[in-house]
Design a protein around this motif. Structure first.
Motif, PDB file in Angstrom:
ATOM      1  N   LEU A  65      43.264  41.966  49.007  1.00 50.50           N
ATOM      2  CA  LEU A  65      44.165  42.884  47.375  1.00 50.50           C
ATOM      3  C   LEU A  65      44.469  41.744  46.511  1.00 50.50           C
ATOM      4  N   VAL A  66      45.013  40.504  46.752  1.00 48.84           N
ATOM      5  CA  VAL A  66      45.306  39.247  45.831  1.00 48.84           C
ATOM      6  C   VAL A  66      44.333  38.649  45.595  1.00 48.84           C
ATOM      7  N   ASP A  67      43.572  38.162  47.140  1.00 47.16           N
ATOM      8  CA  ASP A  67      42.066  37.869  46.600  1.00 47.16           C
ATOM      9  C   ASP A  67      41.183  38.001  44.682  1.00 47.16           C
ATOM     10  N   PHE A  68      41.145  40.143  45.331  1.00 42.36           N
ATOM     11  CA  PHE A  68      40.548  40.365  44.440  1.00 42.36           C
ATOM     12  C   PHE A  68      41.351  40.319  42.523  1.00 42.36           C
ATOM     13  N   THR A  69      42.790  40.086  43.008  1.00 38.80           N
ATOM     14  CA  THR A  69      43.619  40.912  41.825  1.00 38.80           C
ATOM     15  C   THR A  69      42.918  39.321  41.153  1.00 38.80           C
ATOM     16  N   ARG A  70      43.089  37.976  42.186  1.00 35.71           N
ATOM     17  CA  ARG A  70      43.260  37.029  41.356  1.00 35.71           C
ATOM     18  C   ARG A  70      41.837  36.475  40.742  1.00 35.71           C
ATOM     19  N   LEU A 126      39.447  39.143  40.067  1.00 41.42           N
ATOM     20  CA  LEU A 126      39.560  39.892  38.598  1.00 41.42           C
ATOM     21  C   LEU A 126      40.087  39.075  37.702  1.00 41.42           C
ATOM     22  N   THR A 127      41.686  38.732  37.476  1.00 39.16           N
ATOM     23  CA  THR A 127      41.748  38.283  36.186  1.00 39.16           C
ATOM     24  C   THR A 127      40.906  36.576  35.724  1.00 39.16           C
ATOM     25  N   TRP A 128      41.281  36.165  36.976  1.00 35.34           N
ATOM     26  CA  TRP A 128      39.657  34.684  36.657  1.00 35.34           C
ATOM     27  C   TRP A 128      38.587  35.268  35.754  1.00 35.34           C
ATOM     28  N   LEU A 129      38.240  36.409  36.810  1.00 39.11           N
ATOM     29  CA  LEU A 129      36.943  36.172  35.561  1.00 39.11           C
ATOM     30  C   LEU A 129      37.286  36.831  34.125  1.00 39.11           C
ATOM     31  N   ARG A 130      38.400  38.209  33.928  1.00 37.51           N
ATOM     32  CA  ARG A 130      38.196  38.752  32.407  1.00 37.51           C
ATOM     33  C   ARG A 130      38.486  37.702  31.537  1.00 37.51           C
ATOM     34  N   GLY A 131      39.613  35.995  31.902  1.00 39.54           N
ATOM     35  CA  GLY A 131      39.448  34.855  31.382  1.00 39.54           C
ATOM     36  C   GLY A 131      37.700  34.372  31.150  1.00 39.54           C
ATOM     37  N   SER A 146      35.146  48.742  42.971  1.00 35.45           N
ATOM     38  CA  SER A 146      36.283  49.286  42.663  1.00 35.45           C
ATOM     39  C   SER A 146      36.952  48.490  41.927  1.00 35.45           C
ATOM     40  N   ALA A 147      36.405  47.252  42.153  1.00 33.25           N
ATOM     41  CA  ALA A 147      37.606  45.743  41.269  1.00 33.25           C
ATOM     42  C   ALA A 147      36.785  45.551  40.696  1.00 33.25           C
ATOM     43  N   PHE A 148      35.469  45.447  40.348  1.00 30.99           N
ATOM     44  CA  PHE A 148      34.255  44.398  38.836  1.00 30.99           C
ATOM     45  C   PHE A 148      33.537  45.788  38.278  1.00 30.99           C
ATOM     46  N   ARG A 149      33.277  46.874  38.888  1.00 33.90           N
ATOM     47  CA  ARG A 149      32.366  47.515  37.757  1.00 33.90           C
ATOM     48  C   ARG A 149      32.861  48.300  36.669  1.00 33.90           C
ATOM     49  N   HIS A 150      34.454  48.519  36.334  1.00 33.65           N
ATOM     50  CA  HIS A 150      34.786  48.433  34.818  1.00 33.65           C
ATOM     51  C   HIS A 150      34.838  47.093  33.972  1.00 33.65           C
ATOM     52  N   ASN A 169      36.260  25.699  39.336  1.00 31.06           N
ATOM     53  CA  ASN A 169      37.668  25.850  37.794  1.00 31.06           C
ATOM     54  C   ASN A 169      37.625  27.693  38.553  1.00 31.06           C
ATOM     55  N   GLY A 170      37.727  27.629  39.289  1.00 30.95           N
ATOM     56  CA  GLY A 170      37.095  28.774  40.206  1.00 30.95           C
ATOM     57  C   GLY A 170      38.998  29.565  40.074  1.00 30.95           C
ATOM     58  N   PRO A 171      38.522  30.928  40.351  1.00 36.11           N
ATOM     59  CA  PRO A 171      40.175  31.887  40.382  1.00 36.11           C
ATOM     60  C   PRO A 171      41.193  30.902  41.764  1.00 36.11           C
ATOM     61  N   GLU A 172      42.427  30.365  41.398  1.00 29.47           N
ATOM     62  CA  GLU A 172      43.034  29.854  41.965  1.00 29.47           C
ATOM     63  C   GLU A 172      44.052  30.323  43.191  1.00 29.47           C
ATOM     64  N   GLY A 173      44.026  29.981  44.229  1.00 33.90           N
ATOM     65  CA  GLY A 173      44.488  30.472  45.615  1.00 33.90           C
ATOM     66  C   GLY A 173      43.738  31.241  46.025  1.00 33.90           C
ATOM     67  N   VAL A 174      41.688  31.085  45.924  1.00 34.16           N
ATOM     68  CA  VAL A 174      40.919  32.087  46.552  1.00 34.16           C
ATOM     69  C   VAL A 174      39.969  31.266  46.964  1.00 34.16           C
TER      70      VAL A 174
END
Length: 303
Positions: A175-180, A182-187, A219-223, A145-150
């Motif tokens: 950058l696309v791996d970080f973005t995907r 981070l989106t998965w993490l927030r969900g 930068s990607a995960f701190r916040h 159930n991990g982030p799709e495409g990463v």
């Protein structure tokens, strides 16, 4: 001209032999005979959901814990329901180290407990193109159930009162791996409902080790991870707490500390954690590996 060609070929062969010896030195001269394992080597399935919520948490191990060490931990935490490990459990990519890990772990009193495993950098091959070792993948199994495409092994799973979110930080290079991710993490955090959110990642957001600060991960995960109840990492071979961020080292060789911030607590001794969760209370206590004495704690209340 022929002499020059022969000389060049001789130098190339000599250099190739030197490189081969350097690569295989540990395998040829640095290891004892490979231990023979005759049992089931794919023995790390997490039967979720599970009853209970007392988790033994281990940081970097690098094959330095033996059966006696695991037996000691089992005696110190007799109520433990599962084990969480934050990467670099075995040394890099060698079948020998997998066999050694299985031999020591499966003969210990902790055998049979579910394992929540996070891959570290030593579970990946070195080189320009890094890939997760099949040895690690064959040893552990996880929800898909991990982030799709990463690429990599990121996933989340639920046990009573806790949602564990495991982030494989090794393949995050684009950058696309970080973005995907981070989106998965927030969900995954948003849908945890009333469970405590515990995140595991090998490379820390806030590093306390010399030369280990990763600006991209920071930068990607701190916040986003600032809203988690607990974020456990390894890699730095030290202990550090800067709530909710914690770094654990259970058996890795101690490395110098040079934090770029002011941690709430640091230490250089090998440690392990005990994570317990009730309906509205989460307690994470840190203990010295040598004698089990508590050295730190983190408490979260959802009321």
């Amino acid at each position: 001209m022929r002499k020059w060609i022969k000389f060049i070929l001789f130098v190339l062969m000599l250099a190739g032999g030197a490189v081969l010896c350097a690569i295989r030195w540990q395998a040829w001269f640095g290891m004892p005979p490979e231990p023979h394992w005759t049992g089931d080597t794919i023995d790390y399935v997490f039967p979720y959901p599970t009853d209970g919520s007392t988790i033994l948490v281990l940081g970097d191990i690098h094959n330095r814990l033996m059966q006696a060490d695991y037996d000691t931990l089992a005696a110190r935490v007799p109520e433990v329901n599962a084990v969480a490990q934050i990467g670099d459990w075995m040394e890099r990519g060698q079948e020998y180290y997998r066999q050694e890990l299985l031999r020591e772990w499966t003969h210990s009193a902790l055998m049979g407990l579910p394992v929540i495993a996070c891959p570290g950098n030593h579970e990946y091959s070195k080189g320009i193109i890094k890939s997760l070792s099949p040895v690690w993948e064959h040893t552990f199994t996880h929800p898909d159930n991990g982030p799709e495409g990463v690429p990599g092994v990121s996933y989340f799973l639920d046990i009573p009162n806790i949602r564990f979110i495991v982030i494989d930080t090794n393949p995050l290079v684009r950058l696309v791996d970080f973005t995907r991710t981070l989106t998965w993490l927030r969900g995954a955090m948003r849908t945890a409902e009333r469970r405590f959110v515990v995140v595991m990642m090998h490379h820390p957001v806030l590093s306390v080790g010399k030369g280990r600060y990763n600006l991209l991960i920071y930068s990607a995960f701190r916040h986003a991870l600032g809203d988690a109840d607990l974020v456990i990492a390894g890699h730095d071979h030290s202990y550090m707490r800067y709530t909710p961020f914690v770094i654990l080292n259970s058996a890795g060789k101690i490395k110098p500390q040079q934090p770029l911030f002011d941690p709430e607590k640091t230490d250089t001794v090998p440690v392990y954690g005990i994570l317990t969760a009730k309906q509205s209370e989460l307690l994470f206590t840190i203990h010295r590996m040598s004698d089990g004495a508590p050295i730190d704690s983190l408490y979260v209340n959802h009321d």
